[in-house]
Design an enzyme around this catalytic site. Structure first.
Site, PDB file in Angstrom:
ATOM      1  N   PHE A 126       0.781  11.445 -36.139  1.00  5.33           N
ATOM      2  CA  PHE A 126       0.860  11.381 -34.673  1.00  5.33           C
ATOM      3  C   PHE A 126       0.761   9.962 -34.135  1.00  5.33           C
ATOM      4  O   PHE A 126       0.595   9.770 -32.936  1.00  5.33           O
ATOM      5  CB  PHE A 126      -0.245  12.252 -34.059  1.00  5.33           C
ATOM      6  CG  PHE A 126      -0.089  13.712 -34.372  1.00  5.33           C
ATOM      7  CD1 PHE A 126       0.784  14.512 -33.647  1.00  5.33           C
ATOM      8  CD2 PHE A 126      -0.784  14.288 -35.427  1.00  5.33           C
ATOM      9  CE1 PHE A 126       0.944  15.862 -33.950  1.00  5.33           C
ATOM     10  CE2 PHE A 126      -0.627  15.634 -35.737  1.00  5.33           C
ATOM     11  CZ  PHE A 126       0.240  16.426 -35.004  1.00  5.33           C
ATOM     12  N   LEU A 127       0.809   8.951 -35.016  1.00  4.96           N
ATOM     13  CA  LEU A 127       0.654   7.582 -34.513  1.00  4.96           C
ATOM     14  C   LEU A 127       1.792   7.213 -33.564  1.00  4.96           C
ATOM     15  O   LEU A 127       2.884   7.769 -33.639  1.00  4.96           O
ATOM     16  CB  LEU A 127       0.585   6.576 -35.667  1.00  4.96           C
ATOM     17  CG  LEU A 127       1.781   6.403 -36.611  1.00  4.96           C
ATOM     18  CD1 LEU A 127       2.909   5.586 -36.006  1.00  4.96           C
ATOM     19  CD2 LEU A 127       1.323   5.762 -37.886  1.00  4.96           C
ATOM     20  N   PHE A 131       1.475  10.742 -19.737  1.00  5.99           N
ATOM     21  CA  PHE A 131       2.876  11.154 -19.909  1.00  5.99           C
ATOM     22  C   PHE A 131       3.468  11.775 -18.657  1.00  5.99           C
ATOM     23  O   PHE A 131       4.190  12.759 -18.729  1.00  5.99           O
ATOM     24  CB  PHE A 131       3.017  12.092 -21.116  1.00  5.99           C
ATOM     25  CG  PHE A 131       3.275  11.327 -22.374  1.00  5.99           C
ATOM     26  CD1 PHE A 131       4.570  11.102 -22.813  1.00  5.99           C
ATOM     27  CD2 PHE A 131       2.228  10.779 -23.097  1.00  5.99           C
ATOM     28  CE1 PHE A 131       4.816  10.351 -23.942  1.00  5.99           C
ATOM     29  CE2 PHE A 131       2.464  10.027 -24.230  1.00  5.99           C
ATOM     30  CZ  PHE A 131       3.765   9.813 -24.655  1.00  5.99           C
ATOM     31  N   TYR A 152       4.926   9.610 -16.297  1.00  2.00           N
ATOM     32  CA  TYR A 152       5.618   8.489 -15.656  1.00  2.00           C
ATOM     33  C   TYR A 152       7.125   8.737 -15.614  1.00  2.00           C
ATOM     34  O   TYR A 152       7.741   9.003 -16.653  1.00  2.00           O
ATOM     35  CB  TYR A 152       5.316   7.181 -16.391  1.00  2.00           C
ATOM     36  CG  TYR A 152       3.877   6.749 -16.168  1.00  2.00           C
ATOM     37  CD1 TYR A 152       3.547   5.919 -15.107  1.00  2.00           C
ATOM     38  CD2 TYR A 152       2.852   7.226 -16.987  1.00  2.00           C
ATOM     39  CE1 TYR A 152       2.229   5.557 -14.877  1.00  2.00           C
ATOM     40  CE2 TYR A 152       1.528   6.868 -16.760  1.00  2.00           C
ATOM     41  CZ  TYR A 152       1.225   6.032 -15.704  1.00  2.00           C
ATOM     42  OH  TYR A 152      -0.079   5.683 -15.462  1.00  2.00           O
ATOM     43  N   GLY A 191      10.958   7.480 -15.253  1.00  2.00           N
ATOM     44  CA  GLY A 191      11.589   6.251 -15.738  1.00  2.00           C
ATOM     45  C   GLY A 191      13.038   6.489 -16.088  1.00  2.00           C
ATOM     46  O   GLY A 191      13.674   7.439 -15.592  1.00  2.00           O
ATOM     47  N   CYS A 211      11.475   9.398 -32.574  1.00  2.00           N
ATOM     48  CA  CYS A 211      10.842  10.714 -32.716  1.00  2.00           C
ATOM     49  C   CYS A 211      11.267  11.740 -31.669  1.00  2.00           C
ATOM     50  O   CYS A 211      11.831  12.771 -32.026  1.00  2.00           O
ATOM     51  CB  CYS A 211       9.325  10.554 -32.713  1.00  2.00           C
ATOM     52  SG  CYS A 211       8.753   9.666 -34.159  1.00  2.00           S
ATOM     53  N   LYS A 236      14.996  13.076 -31.739  1.00  2.00           N
ATOM     54  CA  LYS A 236      15.382  13.819 -32.950  1.00  2.00           C
ATOM     55  C   LYS A 236      14.531  15.070 -33.124  1.00  2.00           C
ATOM     56  O   LYS A 236      15.013  16.099 -33.575  1.00  2.00           O
ATOM     57  CB  LYS A 236      15.347  12.905 -34.174  1.00  2.00           C
ATOM     58  CG  LYS A 236      14.092  12.943 -34.997  1.00  2.00           C
ATOM     59  CD  LYS A 236      14.243  12.124 -36.265  1.00  2.00           C
ATOM     60  CE  LYS A 236      12.906  11.702 -36.837  1.00  2.00           C
ATOM     61  NZ  LYS A 236      11.929  12.744 -37.083  1.00  2.00           N
ATOM     62  N   LYS A 249      10.328   1.160 -26.196  1.00  2.00           N
ATOM     63  CA  LYS A 249       9.091   1.058 -25.427  1.00  2.00           C
ATOM     64  C   LYS A 249       8.443  -0.286 -25.762  1.00  2.00           C
ATOM     65  O   LYS A 249       8.881  -0.962 -26.704  1.00  2.00           O
ATOM     66  CB  LYS A 249       8.151   2.224 -25.732  1.00  2.00           C
ATOM     67  CG  LYS A 249       7.581   2.224 -27.137  1.00  2.00           C
ATOM     68  CD  LYS A 249       6.536   3.315 -27.257  1.00  2.00           C
ATOM     69  CE  LYS A 249       5.897   3.301 -28.622  1.00  2.00           C
ATOM     70  NZ  LYS A 249       4.910   4.337 -28.799  1.00  2.00           N
ATOM     71  N   ARG A 279      15.696   2.418 -31.842  1.00  2.00           N
ATOM     72  CA  ARG A 279      16.336   3.699 -32.108  1.00  2.00           C
ATOM     73  C   ARG A 279      16.369   4.549 -30.827  1.00  2.00           C
ATOM     74  O   ARG A 279      15.354   4.749 -30.190  1.00  2.00           O
ATOM     75  CB  ARG A 279      15.603   4.440 -33.239  1.00  2.00           C
ATOM     76  CG  ARG A 279      15.882   3.805 -34.601  1.00  2.00           C
ATOM     77  CD  ARG A 279      15.143   4.488 -35.723  1.00  2.00           C
ATOM     78  NE  ARG A 279      13.765   4.059 -35.822  1.00  2.00           N
ATOM     79  CZ  ARG A 279      12.938   4.423 -36.813  1.00  2.00           C
ATOM     80  NH1 ARG A 279      13.368   5.222 -37.761  1.00  2.00           N
ATOM     81  NH2 ARG A 279      11.692   3.997 -36.848  1.00  2.00           N
TER      82      ARG A 279
HETATM   83  N1  LIG Z   1       8.024   5.982 -36.285  1.00  2.00           N
HETATM   84  C1  LIG Z   1       7.099   6.730 -35.699  1.00  2.00           C
HETATM   85  O1  LIG Z   1       6.511   6.356 -34.690  1.00  2.00           O
HETATM   86  C2  LIG Z   1       6.726   8.057 -36.298  1.00  2.00           C
HETATM   87  C3  LIG Z   1       5.557   8.694 -35.846  1.00  2.00           C
HETATM   88  C4  LIG Z   1       5.203   9.920 -36.408  1.00  2.00           C
HETATM   89  C5  LIG Z   1       6.026  10.505 -37.362  1.00  2.00           C
HETATM   90  N2  LIG Z   1       7.170   9.883 -37.759  1.00  2.00           N
HETATM   91  C6  LIG Z   1       7.981  10.523 -38.798  1.00  2.00           C
HETATM   92  O2  LIG Z   1       7.694   9.880 -40.039  1.00  2.00           O
HETATM   93  C7  LIG Z   1       8.877   9.804 -40.852  1.00  2.00           C
HETATM   94  C8  LIG Z   1       9.177   8.364 -41.180  1.00  2.00           C
HETATM   95  O3  LIG Z   1       9.442   7.674 -39.999  1.00  2.00           O
HETATM   96  P1  LIG Z   1       9.554   6.070 -39.943  1.00  2.00           P
HETATM   97  O4  LIG Z   1       9.749   5.718 -38.516  1.00  2.00           O
HETATM   98  O5  LIG Z   1       8.452   5.488 -40.704  1.00  2.00           O
HETATM   99  O6  LIG Z   1      10.933   5.868 -40.749  1.00  2.00           O
HETATM  100  P2  LIG Z   1      11.586   4.511 -41.282  1.00  2.00           P
HETATM  101  O7  LIG Z   1      13.041   4.720 -41.223  1.00  2.00           O
HETATM  102  O8  LIG Z   1      10.971   3.341 -40.583  1.00  2.00           O
HETATM  103  O9  LIG Z   1      11.113   4.452 -42.809  1.00  2.00           O
HETATM  104  C9  LIG Z   1      11.528   5.339 -43.794  1.00  2.00           C
HETATM  105  C10 LIG Z   1      11.565   4.591 -45.119  1.00  2.00           C
HETATM  106  O10 LIG Z   1      11.811   5.521 -46.189  1.00  2.00           O
HETATM  107  C11 LIG Z   1      12.568   4.856 -47.169  1.00  2.00           C
HETATM  108  N3  LIG Z   1      13.158   5.845 -48.093  1.00  2.00           N
HETATM  109  C12 LIG Z   1      14.192   6.673 -47.924  1.00  2.00           C
HETATM  110  N4  LIG Z   1      14.397   7.415 -49.034  1.00  2.00           N
HETATM  111  C13 LIG Z   1      13.473   7.043 -49.941  1.00  2.00           C
HETATM  112  C14 LIG Z   1      13.156   7.454 -51.255  1.00  2.00           C
HETATM  113  N5  LIG Z   1      13.841   8.422 -51.867  1.00  2.00           N
HETATM  114  N6  LIG Z   1      12.132   6.849 -51.876  1.00  2.00           N
HETATM  115  C15 LIG Z   1      11.431   5.872 -51.280  1.00  2.00           C
HETATM  116  N7  LIG Z   1      11.675   5.451 -50.032  1.00  2.00           N
HETATM  117  C16 LIG Z   1      12.683   6.027 -49.351  1.00  2.00           C
HETATM  118  C17 LIG Z   1      13.561   4.058 -46.366  1.00  2.00           C
HETATM  119  O11 LIG Z   1      14.127   3.008 -47.128  1.00  2.00           O
HETATM  120  C18 LIG Z   1      12.675   3.547 -45.221  1.00  2.00           C
HETATM  121  O12 LIG Z   1      12.108   2.292 -45.509  1.00  2.00           O
HETATM  122  C19 LIG Z   1       9.963  10.503 -40.043  1.00  2.00           C
HETATM  123  O13 LIG Z   1      10.018  11.849 -40.419  1.00  2.00           O
HETATM  124  C20 LIG Z   1       9.469  10.388 -38.618  1.00  2.00           C
HETATM  125  O14 LIG Z   1       9.954  11.409 -37.798  1.00  2.00           O
HETATM  126  C21 LIG Z   1       7.521   8.662 -37.265  1.00  2.00           C
END
Ligand SMILES: NC(=O)c1ccc[n+]([C@@H]2O[C@H](COP(=O)([O-])OP(=O)(O)OC[C@H]3O[C@@H](n4cnc5c(N)ncnc54)[C@H](O)[C@@H]3O)[C@@H](O)[C@H]2O)c1
Length: 439
Positions: free
Chosen positions: A155-156, A255, A257, A259, A266, A269, A328, A335
């Site tokens: 949830f970060l 949440f 606001y 805009g 997140c 998708k 943000k 993205r």
């Molecule tokens: N970004 C956010 O704020 C956030 C917050 C909560 C949850 N999430 C969820 O967490 C997940 C990751 O998000 P993110 O933003 O960190 O994604 P990201 O795209 O920044 O990072 C994903 C990483 O996984 C790597 N990867 C892909 N296939 C791989 C494999 N087979 N082995 C090793 N590494 C591999 C990619 O090279 C990439 O570096 C998503 O499901 C997202 O929905 C993201």
């Protein structure tokens, strides 16, 4: 405790650094060799406040390592987290190819009991697929090795990720065995010493919780944007309305606001994915379908307002300044950002863009190049000769600019504030034509 985190993106790198900071030995794994080489050299591939220091500190202490080779380190771990991306497929569903790739590699190499935890946001039923994939590989190898799967959605928030991870409101963990529950309780204890709130539940509920949380937040945003648009038509001020309703404890202040639309990796998708999951199960998520429609409209609203200001005058050849490109503040993540929609609309209209963002300039250039976009050195440089300024991201440094300097630099004194951060009276008094959202 030895932990591997597979996928070293926003979630994986932050989680890895934070777990290491509690004394665990963490290996972050990624298939992106360039990214791992950068990390081995001490370069942090993303902008996230405090992350650089935290990573360096734990690398120096020998608790945080990086590799591209999951197979070689797998059997030294007690827990393996999968934090790889789950981008939307063409039909809106979450693309699970990376999650299942990781499961396959685990199955091909597993030699001892461990807990395989999915941290990525994944639809209900994914843990079952992860388990089946690992088991299939074990069967091929004709070995009988026990393992558990678990779901631990993250949830970060980007921009506040370390604080969110270190002192979470709650940690949601879906498990199907008491052995896995004990191991994960131990792992999370240091984060929750004062207020121990790990909510254990069954795996499908944990998977669903993440989508429900993000959908709820996206719904609040689209709801307020709808209210804001109506406020404009009837002469109400959405900021007043926000304060009026937010003080009701049943509603709460966060949440709410209005805009120029939500973006990021997140909300868009995850809302799409839950709609698709429902469709696949013969159910239609009517509220969330409307949330998406409202958001799509809202992302173009500054362009609509700009056209209204210029009336019959064409936007071709006009110079438009953009303040903020990231989805943000406090992140370089673009993205699904509103900036991408705006840049596309403006370039198609024949305008030239002068853009400035405190963190996302490199990312914008990487995505869009510099055809039609001039990347400026600061916010004042961006407004030089501009026919309008659009505020897209509410970075702190944009909050108190010198309007005198801005006014002198601009060709036409037009400001369209997509985040309602400026004072309408102040700007009108300074001779600007000022538009915002719902006021
Ligand atoms: N970004 C956010 O704020 C956030 C917050 C909560 C949850 N999430 C969820 O967490 C997940 C990751 O998000 P993110 O933003 O960190 O994604 P990201 O795209 O920044 O990072 C994903 C990483 O996984 C790597 N990867 C892909 N296939 C791989 C494999 N087979 N082995 C090793 N590494 C591999 C990619 O090279 C990439 O570096 C998503 O499901 C997202 O929905 C993201």
């Amino acid at each position: 405790m030895n932990i591997a985190i597979v996928g070293t993106g926003y979630v994986g790198l932050v989680s890895g650094a934070c777990f290491a900071d509690t004394g665990a030995c963490v290996t972050c794994v990624d298939v992106d060799e360039k990214k791992i080489q950068h990390l081995l050299r001490g370069d942090i591939p993303i902008y996230e406040p405090g992350l650089d220091e935290l990573v360096k500190k734990n690398v120096k202490a020998g608790r945080l390592k990086f590799t591209t080779d999951l197979a070689s380190i797998l059997n030294d771990q007690q827990i393996v987290f999968s934090a790889v991306g789950t981008p939307p497929d063409e039909d809106g569903s979450a693309d699970l190819q990376y999650v299942l790739q990781v499961a396959r590699t685990i199955g091909e190499n597993l030699n001892r009991y461990m807990v395989v935890v999915t941290k990525s946001t994944v639809p209900v039923g994914t843990a079952r697929k992860v388990r089946a994939t690992i088991q299939e590989e074990l069967n091929k190898r004709r070995v009988d090795i026990q393992f558990d799967v678990a779901s631990n959605p993250e949830f970060l928030k980007e921009g506040n990720a370390i604080k969110d991870f270190m002192s979470p409101d709650r940690v949601v963990v879906g498990v199907e065995s008491s052995r896995a529950q004990e191991i994960l309780t131990r792992l999370y204890k240091p984060f929750l010493v004062n207020n121990f709130r790990v909510i254990f539940m069954d795996i499908p509920s944990a998977e669903m919780t993440k989508y429900a949380a993000n959908s709820m937040l996206a719904t609040r945003i689209s709801f307020m944007n709808d209210i804001a648009n109506l406020c404009e038509k009837v002469g109400a001020d959405v900021n007043m309305v926000r304060q009026g309703i937010g003080s009701d404890t049943r509603i709460g202040r966060k949440f709410l606001y209005a805009g120029c639309g939500y973006g990021g990796s997140c909300f868009p998708k995850d809302v799409k994915a839950i709609i698709k999951t429902a469709d696949d199960n013969g159910y239609s998520m009517e509220v969330l379908k409307a949330v998406e429609r409202v958001n799509a409209r809202q992302k173009g609203i500054l362009f609509t307002k700009l056209k209204q200001v210029y009336g019959d005058e064409s936007l071709t050849g006009k110079t438009i300044a953009l303040w903020g490109l990231s989805f943000k503040p406090e992140t370089d993540d673009m993205r699904e950002s509103t900036a991408l929609v705006m840049i596309d609309l403006l370039l198609k209209a024949g305008s030239t863009i002068r853009a400035y963002d405190p963190a996302a300039m490199v990312e914008c250039k990487r995505r869009l190049g510099d055809d039609g976009i001039i990347y400026c050195k600061d916010m004042y440089d961006a407004v030089l000769g501009a026919d309008a300024l659009l505020l897209l991201t509410e970075w702190k440094e944009f909050r108190l600019p010198s309007w005198e300097v801005v006014g002198k630099a601009m060709k036409r004194k037009v400001i369209i504030d997509g985040r309602n951060i400026f004072d309408p009276q102040e700007l009108e008094a300074a001779g600007f034509i000022y538009h915002c959202i719902g006021r």
